[in-house]
Design an enzyme around this catalytic site. Structure first.
Site, PDB file in Angstrom:
ATOM      1  N   PHE A  55       0.870  -1.199   0.000  1.00 15.09           N
ATOM      2  CA  PHE A  55       0.000   0.000   0.000  1.00 15.09           C
ATOM      3  C   PHE A  55       0.908   1.251   0.000  1.00 15.09           C
ATOM      4  O   PHE A  55       0.848   2.083   0.895  1.00 15.09           O
ATOM      5  CB  PHE A  55      -0.922   0.041   1.231  1.00 15.09           C
ATOM      6  CG  PHE A  55      -1.747  -1.193   1.475  1.00 15.09           C
ATOM      7  CD1 PHE A  55      -2.973  -1.362   0.847  1.00 15.09           C
ATOM      8  CD2 PHE A  55      -1.301  -2.185   2.332  1.00 15.09           C
ATOM      9  CE1 PHE A  55      -3.749  -2.499   1.090  1.00 15.09           C
ATOM     10  CE2 PHE A  55      -2.067  -3.331   2.571  1.00 15.09           C
ATOM     11  CZ  PHE A  55      -3.295  -3.486   1.955  1.00 15.09           C
ATOM     12  N   ALA A 103      -3.089  -5.771  -3.018  1.00 14.42           N
ATOM     13  CA  ALA A 103      -2.248  -6.173  -1.895  1.00 14.42           C
ATOM     14  C   ALA A 103      -2.575  -7.584  -1.401  1.00 14.42           C
ATOM     15  O   ALA A 103      -1.669  -8.371  -1.116  1.00 14.42           O
ATOM     16  CB  ALA A 103      -2.413  -5.181  -0.750  1.00 14.42           C
ATOM     17  N   ASP A 131       0.456  -0.316   5.167  1.00 14.43           N
ATOM     18  CA  ASP A 131      -0.235   0.956   5.439  1.00 14.43           C
ATOM     19  C   ASP A 131      -1.510   1.030   4.603  1.00 14.43           C
ATOM     20  O   ASP A 131      -1.622   1.840   3.678  1.00 14.43           O
ATOM     21  CB  ASP A 131       0.714   2.126   5.105  1.00 14.43           C
ATOM     22  CG  ASP A 131       0.119   3.472   5.499  1.00 14.43           C
ATOM     23  OD1 ASP A 131      -0.859   3.498   6.270  1.00 14.43           O
ATOM     24  OD2 ASP A 131       0.643   4.505   5.027  1.00 14.43           O
ATOM     25  N   CYS A 173      -5.412   3.429   9.737  1.00 12.76           N
ATOM     26  CA  CYS A 173      -5.912   4.811   9.780  1.00 12.76           C
ATOM     27  C   CYS A 173      -7.420   4.826   9.974  1.00 12.76           C
ATOM     28  O   CYS A 173      -8.072   5.825   9.694  1.00 12.76           O
ATOM     29  CB  CYS A 173      -5.503   5.567   8.524  1.00 12.76           C
ATOM     30  SG  CYS A 173      -6.121   4.823   7.012  1.00 12.76           S
TER      31      CYS A 173
HETATM   32  N1  SAH Z   1       2.069   4.514   2.806  1.00 14.62           N
HETATM   33  C1  SAH Z   1       1.565   5.601   1.984  1.00 14.62           C
HETATM   34  C2  SAH Z   1       0.086   5.853   2.171  1.00 14.62           C
HETATM   35  C3  SAH Z   1      -0.798   4.667   1.853  1.00 14.62           C
HETATM   36  S1  SAH Z   1      -2.484   5.085   1.653  1.00 14.62           S
HETATM   37  C4  SAH Z   1       2.378   6.856   2.292  1.00 14.62           C
HETATM   38  O1  SAH Z   1       3.191   6.849   3.219  1.00 14.62           O
HETATM   39  O2  SAH Z   1       2.199   7.843   1.584  1.00 14.62           O
HETATM   40  C5  SAH Z   1      -3.205   3.578   1.204  1.00 14.62           C
HETATM   41  C6  SAH Z   1      -2.921   3.126  -0.201  1.00 14.62           C
HETATM   42  O3  SAH Z   1      -3.528   1.847  -0.380  1.00 14.62           O
HETATM   43  C7  SAH Z   1      -3.493   3.984  -1.319  1.00 14.62           C
HETATM   44  O4  SAH Z   1      -2.446   4.455  -2.132  1.00 14.62           O
HETATM   45  C8  SAH Z   1      -4.408   3.053  -2.114  1.00 14.62           C
HETATM   46  O5  SAH Z   1      -4.312   3.230  -3.520  1.00 14.62           O
HETATM   47  C9  SAH Z   1      -3.881   1.705  -1.740  1.00 14.62           C
HETATM   48  N2  SAH Z   1      -4.816   0.581  -1.823  1.00 14.62           N
HETATM   49  C10 SAH Z   1      -6.133   0.546  -1.513  1.00 14.62           C
HETATM   50  N3  SAH Z   1      -6.620  -0.697  -1.650  1.00 14.62           N
HETATM   51  C11 SAH Z   1      -5.589  -1.473  -2.074  1.00 14.62           C
HETATM   52  C12 SAH Z   1      -5.462  -2.850  -2.385  1.00 14.62           C
HETATM   53  N4  SAH Z   1      -6.490  -3.696  -2.290  1.00 14.62           N
HETATM   54  N5  SAH Z   1      -4.261  -3.290  -2.772  1.00 14.62           N
HETATM   55  C13 SAH Z   1      -3.205  -2.457  -2.871  1.00 14.62           C
HETATM   56  N6  SAH Z   1      -3.272  -1.156  -2.585  1.00 14.62           N
HETATM   57  C14 SAH Z   1      -4.443  -0.661  -2.192  1.00 14.62           C
END
Ligand code: SAH
Length: 410
Positions: free
Chosen positions: A243, A294, A314, A354
Site C-alpha cells: 500500500f 495487496a 499501510d 488509519c
Molecule cells: N504509505 C503511503 C500511504 C498509503 S495510503 C504513504 O506513506 O504515503 C493507502 C494506499 O492503499 C493507497 O495508495 C491506495 O491506492 C492503496 N490501496 C487501496 N486498496 C488497495 C489494495 N487492495 N491493494 C493495494 N493497494 C491498495
C-alpha cells in the site's frame, strides 16, 4: 444557497437560536466535546439557518457552548466556544487559524520547502476544517457546511499569515460531504494553481506531490515522522512496502535507511507512477514498484516462499464505522498474518491503521491474535501515531485515528 455563501448571521457571530439538550445529555459538552448529535437534541428555540451561530443549553436553559447549526448533518451543532462572551465572528476564526499556524511554527514546520498540516479540524478547535501546506500552496478540505460558509474569512486569514501562491479547495470524501449536505467541487479559491507536481522536502528526501489529482489533499503528511523512524530499521534489509501510494516508506527505507532493496506495491496505477517518480527523484535505484492488489500479491509472495527483512503495511481505511469494525479487524488480521509469514527471523513489521473506529487497543489485540495464530512472538518496539502537526483534542478522541506499530518478529 451555494455552500460558500456568506455567513447567515450577518457576521456578528452571535446566536440566532437556542438548541436545548435532552435531560442528562449535557455532560460530554461540558467536557468540551464538539459534536452535538441529533439524538441529544430536545428542541430548537428559533429557526436557525444552516451554518448559523447557535447556543447550546441544557434542557432547563443553562448555557453549555456556542457553535454552528446544520439541520442536514447528524452532527446538528458543532461547538467552537464554551464562553457566552465569545462571538463567532470573523476575528474569532482569524484568531483560531492564527493559533493553529503558530503551533506549526513552534514545531519548526514552517520551512517553505517542506509540507505540513496547518489546521487539523477538532485538534485545532476548528471542527470541519483541514488545511495542508505543500511548499507555497495550500490545500483546504472542508468537512462541515458551516466552515464552507466561512471559507472567505478563513482564506483571508491564511493569506495574511502564510502568503501562499495559491489556495486549492479539495472536496471531502464523498460519503462525508453527503452527510453534511455539502456540495463542494475541487477548485482554486485564491491565487494560482501549480502547473505541475509540487516538490517538497521531508527529512532530507524530496517528494513530488500532485495537488489536484492526488489522494487526500495530495499526500499522507500524517505518516511523515513514521516513515523517517521506520527507515532506521531498514538497514541492509529486503523491504516490502505494501500500500505504498507515492512511495513514502519505500523511498525513506531505500535512501535514508539504506535498505538492500525495496518492493513497493499499490493497486492504483496513479499511485505507483508517483512512487516510481519519487524513487527516481531520490536516486533510489533499488526500489521496484508494482501495481497489484495487496491481498493477492501478499498471498502470491507467500506461496512463492519469498522472504523479507521488513514489511510495511499501510492500508486504506478498512472500517468506515463501528458497524464494519469486525470486518475491518478480520482484514487487518489477514494482511498482518500473511506479512508475518513473509518475515525472516528478526524481521521488522511496520503495521498501520488509519481507521478511527479501530481503537489502539483493538489494533494491538488484533496483533496478539496474529501472534497466536502464527505461533510466533511479536515484540512491540514502538507504538506511534500521527505527526505532531496533526494534534488531537483530548476532548474529542475521535480525532486519534492513526496507529503505526513497529514490531520485531524473532
Ligand atoms: N504509505 C503511503 C500511504 C498509503 S495510503 C504513504 O506513506 O504515503 C493507502 C494506499 O492503499 C493507497 O495508495 C491506495 O491506492 C492503496 N490501496 C487501496 N486498496 C488497495 C489494495 N487492495 N491493494 C493495494 N493497494 C491498495
Amino acid at each position: 444557497m451555494p455552500d460558500t455563501a456568506p455567513v447567515p448571521d450577518a457576521g456578528e457571530g452571535l446566536p440566532t437560536a437556542n438548541v436545548l439538550l435532552k435531560p442528562r445529555r449535557a455532560r460530554p459538552f461540558f467536557g468540551r466535546h464538539p459534536w452535538v448529535l441529533d439524538s441529544a437534541v430536545l428542541k430548537v428555540e428559533g429557526e436557525p439557518a444552516d451554518g448559523a451561530v447557535v447556543d447550546l443549553a441544557t434542557h432547563d436553559g443553562q448555557f453549555v457552548g456556542r457553535g454552528l447549526w446544520n439541520s442536514t448533518s447528524r452532527i446538528r451543532v458543532r461547538l467552537y466556544a464554551f464562553d457566552p462572551a465569545t462571538r463567532l465572528d470573523a476575528g474569532f476564526w482569524r484568531r483560531r487559524v492564527e493559533t493553529a499556524v503558530g503551533l506549526r511554527r513552534a514545531l519548526g514546520l514552517d520551512d517553505r520547502a517542506g509540507a505540513a498540516r496547518l489546521v487539523n479540524s477538532e485538534g485545532d478547535d476548528l471542527s470541519g476544517l483541514i488545511v495542508d501546506r505543500y511548499g507555497d500552496y495550500l490545500a483546504v478540505q472542508v468537512t462541515a457546511l458551516a466552515m464552507a460558509h466561512r471559507l472567505d474569512v478563513i482564506c483571508d486569514a491564511l493569506e495574511a499569515l502564510v502568503a501562499p501562491r495559491g489556495i486549492l479547495l479539495r472536496g471531502a470524501e464523498r460519503g462525508l460531504s453527503k452527510l453534511e449536505g455539502l456540495h463542494l467541487a475541487d477548485r482554486l479559491v485564491r491565487g494560482s494553481a501549480p502547473s505541475g507536481p509540487i516538490f517538497v522536502h521531508e527529512h532530507g528526501l524530496r517528494f513530488g506531490i500532485d495537488l489536484t489529482e492526488g489522494q487526500k489533499t495530495g499526500y499522507y503528511l500524517d505518516q511523515r515522522d513514521n516513515r523517517h523512524v521506520a527507515a532506521r530499521y531498514a538497514h541492509g534489509r529486503r523491504v516490502l512496502d505494501m500500500f505504498c501510494y507515492s512511495g513514502g516508506f519505500a523511498v525513506a527505507c531505500a535512501v535514508t535507511g539504506r535498505a538492500a532493496s525495496v518492493l513497493a506495491v499499490d493497486s492504483s496505477g496513479k499511485a505507483t507512477a508517483l512512487a516510481r517518480a519519487n524513487a527516481d527523484l531520490n536516486g533510489a535505484a533499488n526500489v521496484a514498484v508494482e501495481t497489484a492488489d495487496a491481498f493477492e500479491r501478499l498471498d502470491a509472495l507467500a506461496a512463492a516462499g519469498e522472504r523479507f527483512g521488513m514489511v510495511v503495511l499501510d492500508p486504506p481505511k478498512f472500517a468506515r464505522s463501528r458497524a464494519s469494525l469486525d470486518d475491518a479487524l478480520r482484514a487487518y488480521h489477514r494482511i498482518n498474518r500473511v506479512a508475518l509469514g513473509l518475515l525472516e527471523p528478526g524481521g521488522i513489521l511496520v503495521t498501520c491503521s488509519c481507521s478511527g473506529s479501530v481503537s489502539r487497543d483493538d489494533f494491538l489485540q488484533m496483533l496478539a491474535g496474529v501472534a497466536q495464530r502464527a505461533r510466533r512472538p511479536i515484540q512491540l518496539l514502538e507504538c506511534r501515531g500521527a505527526a505532531p502537526d496533526h494534534p488531537v483534542s483530548a476532548s474529542c478522541l475521535e480525532g486519534e485515528y492513526l496507529k503505526c506499530v513497529i514490531a520485531r518478529v524473532p
